[in-house]
Design an enzyme around this catalytic site. Structure first.
Site, PDB file in Angstrom:
ATOM      1  N   LYS A   1       0.860  -1.192   0.000  1.00 13.31           N
ATOM      2  CA  LYS A   1       0.000   0.000   0.000  1.00 13.31           C
ATOM      3  C   LYS A   1       0.889   1.232   0.000  1.00 13.31           C
ATOM      4  O   LYS A   1       1.891   1.283   0.714  1.00 13.31           O
ATOM      5  CB  LYS A   1      -0.903  -0.025   1.240  1.00 13.31           C
ATOM      6  CG  LYS A   1      -1.926   1.110   1.282  1.00 13.31           C
ATOM      7  CD  LYS A   1      -2.890   0.983   2.476  1.00 13.31           C
ATOM      8  CE  LYS A   1      -3.938   2.092   2.461  1.00 13.31           C
ATOM      9  NZ  LYS A   1      -4.908   1.971   3.569  1.00 13.31           N
TER      10      LYS A   1
ATOM     11  N   SER B   1      -9.947   2.370   2.669  1.00  9.69           N
ATOM     12  CA  SER B   1      -8.993   3.038   1.812  1.00  9.69           C
ATOM     13  C   SER B   1      -8.018   2.088   1.143  1.00  9.69           C
ATOM     14  O   SER B   1      -7.344   2.473   0.185  1.00  9.69           O
ATOM     15  CB  SER B   1      -8.211   4.066   2.624  1.00  9.69           C
ATOM     16  OG  SER B   1      -7.384   3.407   3.574  1.00  9.69           O
TER      17      SER B   1
ATOM     18  N   SER C   1     -10.468   0.292   7.104  1.00  9.26           N
ATOM     19  CA  SER C   1      -9.866   0.343   5.769  1.00  9.26           C
ATOM     20  C   SER C   1      -9.169  -0.929   5.319  1.00  9.26           C
ATOM     21  O   SER C   1      -8.730  -1.010   4.172  1.00  9.26           O
ATOM     22  CB  SER C   1      -8.870   1.499   5.687  1.00  9.26           C
ATOM     23  OG  SER C   1      -9.557   2.706   5.511  1.00  9.26           O
TER      24      SER C   1
END
Lengths: 95, 494
Positions: B79, B159, B183
């Site tokens: 990420k 997210s 998330s």
């Protein structure tokens, strides 16, 4: 409580953000919506409750007061928008 | 080649060890898959194929020499929230669009120390603020899943939308992710993958771009519960560079996978039966309860009375911390600096206004407002007190149960560009209604794919564990996984 455009302008300035008047108006509406929704917290009885600042029960770790890292001038300024000789260049602060 | 990308992390590691294929072959298979899929999915915002080939070569040398480590040769996606030395890291914000960290996050360092291979950086909502991956500076991610009722592109959730999409579409074996209010678990549920957020403090936050420091926690998104245990083992560690990092030793997480849940008390919170939740979500929850009953667990009704206040509490605490964390982006030392200003205040205001996206600005302003003189006690301190009430609910619940089962999300994946949700931030925030309580209390939580809805979209169940008890969480998750037998994959339309 209702937030007007003047309040949003004040908050934007405290946040170091600049928004157009048009945006400020729409933000006032959104912030009112969000804060109105948040008002429901007033239903909770929190008398005698200590504010919770951390969800882990631990004492702050301490270490020897010695340099553990350093000599990284080039790394520190490697992403700076403007530098000279290992210093940051910033806009003029004092007239 | 596509056979290799479909492997689980565990399967791939076993095959590498048995020399059925090399890490280089495996890595090339993923590179091919990413090149084909990424234009459609936008899961990766930066690929590091040269680095991946180099790392895979080194892994092959080690495997040949019998010196393979825990993740030797396994290609992963990272990420874009995790700083990677010498590799652009932006948290998908315009304000960091050219930032190249001179340091490595502890979580990614742990993965490289275990022999993992980096394929690239994964898309996310800007500074991890969002529930649909639409606030990313690099554009939204598309969910590889499609509804059988329409061809419209769906959100992978946020997210960690890039992480979830990449794992679901076989564009990496597993991915790192982060969870501030849901998330990891919400995008996992939307993409039919497994996502676990460990106890706050288990994984170091050093080198993770900060959103809300008292809530942020790293975790993996994977294809199976077993893979989640393997990733978690590597990602978590005590770290002197993070003063909230826990010193408790890590158990062998994999040893809990497949463990019996006989006699375990499963708490079912009354307050999670929300009005207006689709019947399919309720039915899935009932099914999950039945699966655990069949496995010998005892079902206990519990009450978490302050559940309904978790989201409003979160939307004070998180923006307050965000407004403080994001104050460092001032255009002076790193990040975007405006060309248009001359004075100092001008430079601050214009640099930030140009660099941050709309959702981030909105949250900074909420945070500034609730922390400002006159409102600090009414909003911020009040929220911190409610937060303690929410955490106490769990402490009380643990008197009668060992683990809690709930739905993971209030719906299946929704359409990208959902105008109703976009127009009303509160509507979007409600996506995290089932996940946010565990962040406020610092507890481990996991989403496991448990079924499909009537439109053929994945739905997840959430397991919440006691602090430091990721083990039982994984054990319950693996029982659900086995009972659900979720083997569905999205059709390859890209």
């Amino acid at each position: 409580m209702a937030i007007d455009v003047a309040t949003v302008r004040k908050v934007a300035s405290l946040s170091r953000l600049r928004e157009s008047d048009e945006r400020l108006e729409s933000l006032a509406g959104q912030l009112n919506g969000i804060l109105g929704w948040i008002e429901q917290l007033n239903e909770v009885d929190v008398s005698d409750v200590q504010p919770m600042t951390s969800c882990v029960e631990m004492t702050q770790p301490l270490r020897e007061d010695v340099v553990s890292d350093g000599d990284k001038v080039a790394d520190v300024v490697s992403n700076a928008p403007k530098t000279i000789d290992g210093f940051f260049i910033v806009p003029k602060v004092v007239e | 080649m596509s056979e290799l990308t479909r492997l689980t992390l565990k399967g791939a590691l076993d095959g590498l060890k048995a020399k059925q294929y090399s890490s280089t072959e495996l890595t090339e298979a993923f590179i091919g898959a990413i090149e084909k899929a990424n234009p459609a999915l936008n899961a990766y915002v930066l690929t590091t194929f040269d680095k991946a080939r180099e790392m895979a070569g080194e892994s092959d040398r080690r495997l040949k020499a019998g010196e393979g480590r825990a993740l030797e040769g396994a290609p992963l996606g990272i990420k874009d929230l995790f700083c990677t030395r010498g590799v652009r890291t932006t948290a998908c914000s315009g304000i960091l669009d050219t930032f190249v960290p001179p340091y490595e996050s502890t979580v990614t360092q742990n993965l490289w120390d275990d022999g993992a291979v980096m394929l690239g950086k994964l898309n996310m909502d800007e500074f991890a603020m969002g529930s649909s991956n639409e606030t990313s500076h690099w554009g939204p991610v598309t969910n590889p899943w499609k509804s059988n009722a329409s061809n419209a592109p769906l959100t992978p959730g946020g997210s960690s939308g890039g992480s979830a999409s990449a794992v679901a579409a076989d564009l990496c074996l597993a991915a790192t992710a982060s969870d501030t209010g849901g998330s990891i678990r919400q995008p996992a549920a939307f993409t039919g993958t497994v996502g676990i957020k460990p106890t706050y403090g288990r994984a170091s936050r050093y080198g993770m771009v900060a959103f809300a420091s008292s809530l942020d926690q790293a975790g993996p998104i994977t294809k199976t519960v077993e893979d989640a245990a393997i990733m978690l083992q590597s990602m978590c560690s005590h770290d002197a560079k993070d003063s909230t990092s826990l010193t408790q030793p890590l158990p062998d997480f994999s040893s809990f996978v497949g463990k019996s849940v006989k006699g375990l008390r499963i708490g079912i919170p009354d307050e999670y039966r929300l009005d207006g939740i689709p019947a399919e979500i309720d039915a899935l929850w009932e099914q999950g309860i039945q699966w655990l009953k069949d496995a010998g667990a005892e079902i206990v009704r519990i009450s978490l009375p302050n559940t309904k206040y978790a989201l409003p509490c979160y939307y004070i605490v998180a923006p307050a911390e965000a407004s403080s964390n994001l104050a460092r982006y001032d255009g002076m030392r790193f990040g975007h600096r405006t060309e248009a200003a001359t004075g100092l205040t001008d430079t601050y205001e214009l640099s930030r206004s140009e660099g941050f996206g709309a959702e981030v600005k909105r949250r900074i302003m909420i945070g500034t407002y609730v922390l400002s003189a006159g409102f600090y006690d009414a909003y911020y301190v009040k929220a911190l007190k409610v937060r303690r009430r929410i955490a106490e609910d769990f402490v009380n619940a643990w008197n009668s149960c060992d683990v809690i089962l709930t739905p993971a999300t209030p719906s299946a994946a929704f359409q990208l560009g959902d105008t109703e949700k976009a127009a009303d931030p509160v509507q979007m925030y409600l996506n995290d209604v089932f996940t946010v309580t565990t962040n406020l209390a610092g507890l481990p939580g996991m989403s496991v794919p448990a079924g499909l809805d009537s439109k053929g979209l994945p739905l997840g169940l959430q397991v919440i564990g006691k602090a430091l008890d990721e083990g039982t969480t994984l054990a319950v998750g693996s029982v659900l996984e086995k009972a659900a037998g979720f083997t569905h994959k999205p059709a390859q339309w890209w």
